[in-house]
Design a protein around this motif. Structure first.
Motif, PDB file in Angstrom:
ATOM      1  N   GLU A 159       0.843  -1.193   0.000  1.00 36.34           N
ATOM      2  CA  GLU A 159       0.000   0.000   0.000  1.00 36.34           C
ATOM      3  C   GLU A 159       0.877   1.241   0.000  1.00 36.34           C
ATOM      4  N   TRP A 160       0.487   2.203  -0.817  1.00 37.32           N
ATOM      5  CA  TRP A 160       1.111   3.535  -0.882  1.00 37.32           C
ATOM      6  C   TRP A 160       0.136   4.499  -0.237  1.00 37.32           C
ATOM      7  N   VAL A 161       0.621   5.283   0.716  1.00 36.14           N
ATOM      8  CA  VAL A 161      -0.259   6.191   1.456  1.00 36.14           C
ATOM      9  C   VAL A 161       0.264   7.617   1.333  1.00 36.14           C
ATOM     10  N   LEU A 162      -0.620   8.535   0.976  1.00 33.72           N
ATOM     11  CA  LEU A 162      -0.302   9.959   0.909  1.00 33.72           C
ATOM     12  C   LEU A 162      -1.000  10.678   2.052  1.00 33.72           C
ATOM     13  N   THR A 163      -0.253  11.529   2.767  1.00 34.77           N
ATOM     14  CA  THR A 163      -0.841  12.310   3.856  1.00 34.77           C
ATOM     15  C   THR A 163      -0.356  13.759   3.793  1.00 34.77           C
ATOM     16  N   GLY A 164      -1.006  14.581   4.590  1.00 38.74           N
ATOM     17  CA  GLY A 164      -0.679  15.997   4.693  1.00 38.74           C
ATOM     18  C   GLY A 164      -1.922  16.706   5.179  1.00 38.74           C
ATOM     19  N   ARG A 165      -1.956  18.009   5.033  1.00 34.95           N
ATOM     20  CA  ARG A 165      -3.142  18.732   5.479  1.00 34.95           C
ATOM     21  C   ARG A 165      -4.345  18.398   4.606  1.00 34.95           C
ATOM     22  N   HIS A 166      -5.377  17.867   5.226  1.00 33.30           N
ATOM     23  CA  HIS A 166      -6.656  17.572   4.596  1.00 33.30           C
ATOM     24  C   HIS A 166      -6.615  16.409   3.603  1.00 33.30           C
ATOM     25  N   ASP A 167      -5.689  15.470   3.788  1.00 35.38           N
ATOM     26  CA  ASP A 167      -5.670  14.290   2.925  1.00 35.38           C
ATOM     27  C   ASP A 167      -5.058  13.077   3.622  1.00 35.38           C
ATOM     28  N   THR A 168      -5.745  11.949   3.528  1.00 37.28           N
ATOM     29  CA  THR A 168      -5.160  10.633   3.736  1.00 37.28           C
ATOM     30  C   THR A 168      -5.722   9.773   2.615  1.00 37.28           C
ATOM     31  N   LEU A 169      -4.898   9.425   1.638  1.00 37.88           N
ATOM     32  CA  LEU A 169      -5.332   8.709   0.441  1.00 37.88           C
ATOM     33  C   LEU A 169      -4.452   7.479   0.239  1.00 37.88           C
ATOM     34  N   ARG A 170      -5.001   6.449  -0.440  1.00 37.15           N
ATOM     35  CA  ARG A 170      -4.320   5.165  -0.508  1.00 37.15           C
ATOM     36  C   ARG A 170      -4.374   4.552  -1.913  1.00 37.15           C
TER      37      ARG A 170
END
Length: 344
Positions: A159-170
């Motif tokens: 799994e690749w996970v992107l995070t930061g302000r106002h996002d958690t996406l996979r």
């Protein structure tokens, strides 16, 4: 600001025999199991076969993840890569750094691969909205963070996970059994960088979803409005979207009690959310929802708390079923939590 066509339909390509058209027809169909997993379990390698109705390791985002993983040197892997079963993988938050490095700290090829992954994770419309949101909230895509779990490009789960302000996406290639999107996700937006938005949520890229929810409320009679509207909003965290299965409380208004037009409006609301994402993810959500009893099994709740300007346009609402939880908290700006799975 770019102009978005909120009326643009999701593509209706058939997905394992379950298309957008089938989803509309499936209102109220099916039965739900007694319990639903929170994040899901790793799929067996034999299960990771290409399918039109769910992501696969051969999809565009997934193959880009494999190339991204292969490009990482030893130091980078020690910093942003983890075993697939690391508890960090299942976390979802509204504003966090899953790892310290930002995308801008990667080399140019790796930055380009991350952009490729993100672009193919979304619909064309969704990508445009996400890029505007990221620019407003953090200065742009390169300010976000990515981590890799497992071993992309092999027969093992990843799994690749992107995070930061106002996002958690996979992106997971369907490595997580029974969980749409590879697990719970988050999206949000403080339009134009303003935390306290006006009552119309001017320029917010996600508020069209709030308008569709409120359009349903306007069609309710007084008795239905009383059932649908509660005083206090739920907490703004991932616990709010834990899936409850047969233990779902009878709070809010049952979609099963609405007329055909109102049910169709609820389907339109769900489709407005799915329009942000690539079709294989959208198709998997539809399939999960149908397997858990369809739209008839959902409940819609509006909250008086957080009503900006006290205008009776409800900024906070929730659409929830035994295996579906979508919490839209539009006050003081948009936070949206989403968790969808197949019944256990």
């Amino acid at each position: 600001m770019a102009r978005f066509d909120d009326r643009k339909p999701v593509s209706a390509a058939d997905c394992e025999g379950f298309s957008r058209r089938d989803f509309v027809r499936a209102l109220g169909v099916g039965a739900v199991g007694a319990g639903v997993p929170w994040i899901g379990l790793p799929a067996r390698a034999a299960d990771l076969k290409p399918s039109k109705g769910k992501p696969s390791p051969s999809d565009l985002s997934e193959t880009a993840v494999a190339r991204f993983y292969k490009s990482l040197d030893k130091t980078q892997r020690e910093t942003i890569c983890f075993p697939f079963d690391d508890p960090l993988r299942s976390v979802v938050k509204n504003n966090w750094s899953i790892v310290k490095p930002k995308i801008k700290d990667l080399d140019k090829e790796q930055q380009a691969l991350c952009r490729e992954i993100m672009k193919n994770l979304c619909s064309e419309e969704g990508h445009e909205r996400f890029m505007r949101q990221m620019k407003d909230d953090s200065g742009g895509f390169n300010a976000y963070h990515v981590a890799v779990f497992g071993e992309p490009g092999t027969d093992k789960p990843f799994e690749w996970v992107l995070t930061g302000r106002h996002d958690t996406l996979r992106v997971d290639g369907d490595s997580v059994t029974g969980a749409a999107f590879g697990g719970p996700i988050f999206y949000g937006h403080a339009a134009n960088g303003v935390d306290d938005e006006d009552a119309k949520h001017t320029d917010n890229v996600w508020w069209h979803q709030g308008e569709l929810a409120n359009a349903i409320f306007k069609t309710l009679d007084d008795k239905q409005k009383t059932r649908a509207l509660v005083e206090d909003a739920e907490e703004d965290d991932q616990k709010t979207i834990s899936l409850k299965g047969s233990k779902l409380a009878p709070i809010g208004l049952a979609i099963a009690d609405l007329d055909g037009q109102q049910k169709a409006m609820t389907t339109k609301l769900v489709e407005a959310m799915l329009a942000m994402f690539r079709e294989v993810d959208a198709a998997e959500v539809r399939h999960c929802l149908e397997a858990a009893g369809g739209v008839d099994k959902l409940r819609l709740t509006f909250y008086k708390e957080g009503d900006i300007d006290d205008d009776g346009v409800w900024d906070i609402w929730k659409l929830e079923g035994p295996a579906f939880s979508w919490y839209f908290r539009g006050s003081p700006h948009v936070h949206a939590w989403l968790n969808v799975a197949k019944p256990a």
